[in-house]
Write a protein that holds these residues in place. Sequence first.
Motif, PDB file in Angstrom:
ATOM      1  N   GLU A 213       0.831  -1.208   0.000  1.00 59.40           N
ATOM      2  CA  GLU A 213       0.000   0.000   0.000  1.00 59.40           C
ATOM      3  C   GLU A 213       0.860   1.249   0.000  1.00 59.40           C
ATOM      4  O   GLU A 213       0.577   2.227  -0.706  1.00 59.40           O
ATOM      5  CB  GLU A 213      -0.935  -0.005   1.212  1.00 59.40           C
ATOM      6  CG  GLU A 213      -2.020  -1.074   1.171  1.00 59.40           C
ATOM      7  CD  GLU A 213      -1.498  -2.478   1.473  1.00 59.40           C
ATOM      8  OE1 GLU A 213      -0.356  -2.607   2.002  1.00 59.40           O
ATOM      9  OE2 GLU A 213      -2.214  -3.452   1.172  1.00 59.40           O
ATOM     10  N   THR A 221      -4.902   5.947  -9.680  1.00 57.78           N
ATOM     11  CA  THR A 221      -6.207   5.303  -9.563  1.00 57.78           C
ATOM     12  C   THR A 221      -6.627   4.732 -10.910  1.00 57.78           C
ATOM     13  O   THR A 221      -6.402   5.342 -11.952  1.00 57.78           O
ATOM     14  CB  THR A 221      -7.262   6.332  -9.104  1.00 57.78           C
ATOM     15  OG1 THR A 221      -6.924   6.756  -7.776  1.00 57.78           O
ATOM     16  CG2 THR A 221      -8.668   5.758  -9.123  1.00 57.78           C
ATOM     17  N   ARG A 222      -7.224   3.554 -10.857  1.00 54.96           N
ATOM     18  CA  ARG A 222      -7.810   2.936 -12.051  1.00 54.96           C
ATOM     19  C   ARG A 222      -9.289   3.306 -12.074  1.00 54.96           C
ATOM     20  O   ARG A 222     -10.018   3.015 -11.121  1.00 54.96           O
ATOM     21  CB  ARG A 222      -7.615   1.424 -11.995  1.00 54.96           C
ATOM     22  CG  ARG A 222      -8.250   0.673 -13.144  1.00 54.96           C
ATOM     23  CD  ARG A 222      -7.427   0.809 -14.421  1.00 54.96           C
ATOM     24  NE  ARG A 222      -7.949  -0.071 -15.445  1.00 54.96           N
ATOM     25  CZ  ARG A 222      -8.917   0.256 -16.302  1.00 54.96           C
ATOM     26  NH1 ARG A 222      -9.485   1.452 -16.231  1.00 54.96           N
ATOM     27  NH2 ARG A 222      -9.324  -0.595 -17.214  1.00 54.96           N
ATOM     28  N   PRO A 256      -8.612   7.992  -5.447  1.00 51.20           N
ATOM     29  CA  PRO A 256      -9.936   7.552  -5.901  1.00 51.20           C
ATOM     30  C   PRO A 256     -11.057   8.488  -5.457  1.00 51.20           C
ATOM     31  O   PRO A 256     -11.974   8.768  -6.229  1.00 51.20           O
ATOM     32  CB  PRO A 256     -10.085   6.164  -5.264  1.00 51.20           C
ATOM     33  CG  PRO A 256      -8.686   5.675  -5.083  1.00 51.20           C
ATOM     34  CD  PRO A 256      -7.882   6.900  -4.765  1.00 51.20           C
ATOM     35  N   GLU A 257     -10.982   9.014  -4.206  1.00 47.12           N
ATOM     36  CA  GLU A 257     -12.067   9.864  -3.729  1.00 47.12           C
ATOM     37  C   GLU A 257     -12.143  11.182  -4.509  1.00 47.12           C
ATOM     38  O   GLU A 257     -13.233  11.725  -4.733  1.00 47.12           O
ATOM     39  CB  GLU A 257     -11.934  10.142  -2.226  1.00 47.12           C
ATOM     40  CG  GLU A 257     -10.595  10.720  -1.807  1.00 47.12           C
ATOM     41  CD  GLU A 257      -9.582   9.661  -1.393  1.00 47.12           C
ATOM     42  OE1 GLU A 257      -8.729   9.970  -0.550  1.00 47.12           O
ATOM     43  OE2 GLU A 257      -9.666   8.533  -1.923  1.00 47.12           O
ATOM     44  N   GLU A 272     -15.910   1.433 -12.546  1.00 49.64           N
ATOM     45  CA  GLU A 272     -14.717   0.934 -11.859  1.00 49.64           C
ATOM     46  C   GLU A 272     -13.995   2.123 -11.247  1.00 49.64           C
ATOM     47  O   GLU A 272     -13.785   3.150 -11.892  1.00 49.64           O
ATOM     48  CB  GLU A 272     -13.793   0.193 -12.825  1.00 49.64           C
ATOM     49  CG  GLU A 272     -12.575  -0.430 -12.156  1.00 49.64           C
ATOM     50  CD  GLU A 272     -11.718  -1.232 -13.124  1.00 49.64           C
ATOM     51  OE1 GLU A 272     -10.819  -1.945 -12.655  1.00 49.64           O
ATOM     52  OE2 GLU A 272     -11.949  -1.135 -14.345  1.00 49.64           O
ATOM     53  N   LEU A 273     -13.600   1.982  -9.986  1.00 51.44           N
ATOM     54  CA  LEU A 273     -12.846   3.025  -9.294  1.00 51.44           C
ATOM     55  C   LEU A 273     -12.072   2.358  -8.169  1.00 51.44           C
ATOM     56  O   LEU A 273     -12.653   1.905  -7.187  1.00 51.44           O
ATOM     57  CB  LEU A 273     -13.788   4.094  -8.726  1.00 51.44           C
ATOM     58  CG  LEU A 273     -13.115   5.268  -7.983  1.00 51.44           C
ATOM     59  CD1 LEU A 273     -12.256   6.089  -8.935  1.00 51.44           C
ATOM     60  CD2 LEU A 273     -14.171   6.147  -7.303  1.00 51.44           C
ATOM     61  N   ARG A 274     -10.763   2.302  -8.318  1.00 47.92           N
ATOM     62  CA  ARG A 274      -9.948   1.602  -7.323  1.00 47.92           C
ATOM     63  C   ARG A 274      -8.514   2.090  -7.401  1.00 47.92           C
ATOM     64  O   ARG A 274      -8.088   2.688  -8.405  1.00 47.92           O
ATOM     65  CB  ARG A 274      -9.986   0.081  -7.542  1.00 47.92           C
ATOM     66  CG  ARG A 274      -9.481  -0.367  -8.908  1.00 47.92           C
ATOM     67  CD  ARG A 274      -9.568  -1.883  -9.068  1.00 47.92           C
ATOM     68  NE  ARG A 274      -9.277  -2.320 -10.421  1.00 47.92           N
ATOM     69  CZ  ARG A 274      -8.051  -2.515 -10.888  1.00 47.92           C
ATOM     70  NH1 ARG A 274      -7.000  -2.305 -10.114  1.00 47.92           N
ATOM     71  NH2 ARG A 274      -7.865  -2.934 -12.120  1.00 47.92           N
ATOM     72  N   VAL A 275      -7.775   1.828  -6.344  1.00 44.33           N
ATOM     73  CA  VAL A 275      -6.347   2.126  -6.338  1.00 44.33           C
ATOM     74  C   VAL A 275      -5.665   1.263  -7.384  1.00 44.33           C
ATOM     75  O   VAL A 275      -5.958   0.064  -7.514  1.00 44.33           O
ATOM     76  CB  VAL A 275      -5.742   1.865  -4.944  1.00 44.33           C
ATOM     77  CG1 VAL A 275      -4.228   2.047  -4.971  1.00 44.33           C
ATOM     78  CG2 VAL A 275      -6.369   2.791  -3.919  1.00 44.33           C
ATOM     79  N   ASP A 277      -3.080  -1.105  -9.353  1.00 49.21           N
ATOM     80  CA  ASP A 277      -2.242  -2.223  -8.927  1.00 49.21           C
ATOM     81  C   ASP A 277      -1.739  -2.957 -10.155  1.00 49.21           C
ATOM     82  O   ASP A 277      -1.952  -2.533 -11.278  1.00 49.21           O
ATOM     83  CB  ASP A 277      -2.999  -3.195  -8.007  1.00 49.21           C
ATOM     84  CG  ASP A 277      -4.249  -3.767  -8.667  1.00 49.21           C
ATOM     85  OD1 ASP A 277      -5.052  -4.378  -7.954  1.00 49.21           O
ATOM     86  OD2 ASP A 277      -4.417  -3.598  -9.888  1.00 49.21           O
TER      87      ASP A 277
END
Length: 311
Positions: A213, A221-222, A256-257, A272-275, A277
């Motif tokens: 992390e 962000t994806r 993301p926020e 789709e909304l995520r950190v 990776d």
Amino acid sequence: MITVENLTKRYGDHVAVNDVSFVCKPGLVTGFLGPNGAGKSTTMRIMVGLTPPTSGSVRIGDRPYREIPNPATQVGVLLDASAQHAGRTGAEILRLTAMTLGVPSSRVDEMFDLVSLTPDEANRRVRNYSLGMRQRLGIANALIGDPHILILDEPANGLDPAGIHWMRSLLRDYANRGGTVLLSSHLLHEIEIIADEILVVGQGRIVAEGTKEELLAGSGTRVRSLDDDALARALSVAGIAAQPVAEGGFTADAAPEDIGRIALRQQIPLVELRVGDGAQLEEMFLQLTQQTQRESVPTFRDATVLQGAQS
């Protein structure tokens, strides 16, 4: 626990390991990443007493490896799966290890069950093993003494996808039961999945370390929406750099926020909304080690070069 302090190894004018310090903690899998020649294997060889350091120290628990009585009952080691006696059977190798360590002979069959080598395979000569089978045998050999620390150099090399999944589950369970795992690998995706903490080494130095992390916190962000064109415009207006992704959406340099708030204001539905990776781990790795990479992207100034290569 493994404690490495100010470790240095020189070969003449070449510095293979340069003032390296880190700690591998119980209950965690520590991933050890770096390009070829970065110093990973040398560091591991020093850990287990096969190569003397020029300076610095390594403690396994509270003492150097060479001072541990019957060390294979405390530390399981796999540095080279091919470095096994090719003329012996897998069963002979494990029986000899059991006798040397003074562990019950019943551990041999237990280990073959654990690493999913059949009785027929156990009785084959190692010269007839595939690389994946040698890896399984090497892991069995490392675990037969029931150690609480594992030091593994490229253990997934030669394993098929099912074998990699099996190894991942095995090491995760081992760490969950309180074991300490140091895992070297060039398979970035596998390290991203299994490792709790990551060390990145380049030119013999630690260039980054921390949890996944922490290391990926700046990886963006994806995000993917039902209207990527509108999303791209909104991100651009907000001053957020975004790179398109082949399967749709973007990798954006923002939390993301923050992206979620922009999409909400513009009434853009997100799917789709995520950190970030996976690919971001590879990007991070390449950025951190770019000065140590052998490879560069080839360019061809003359199309006839390609034509000649294809003919």
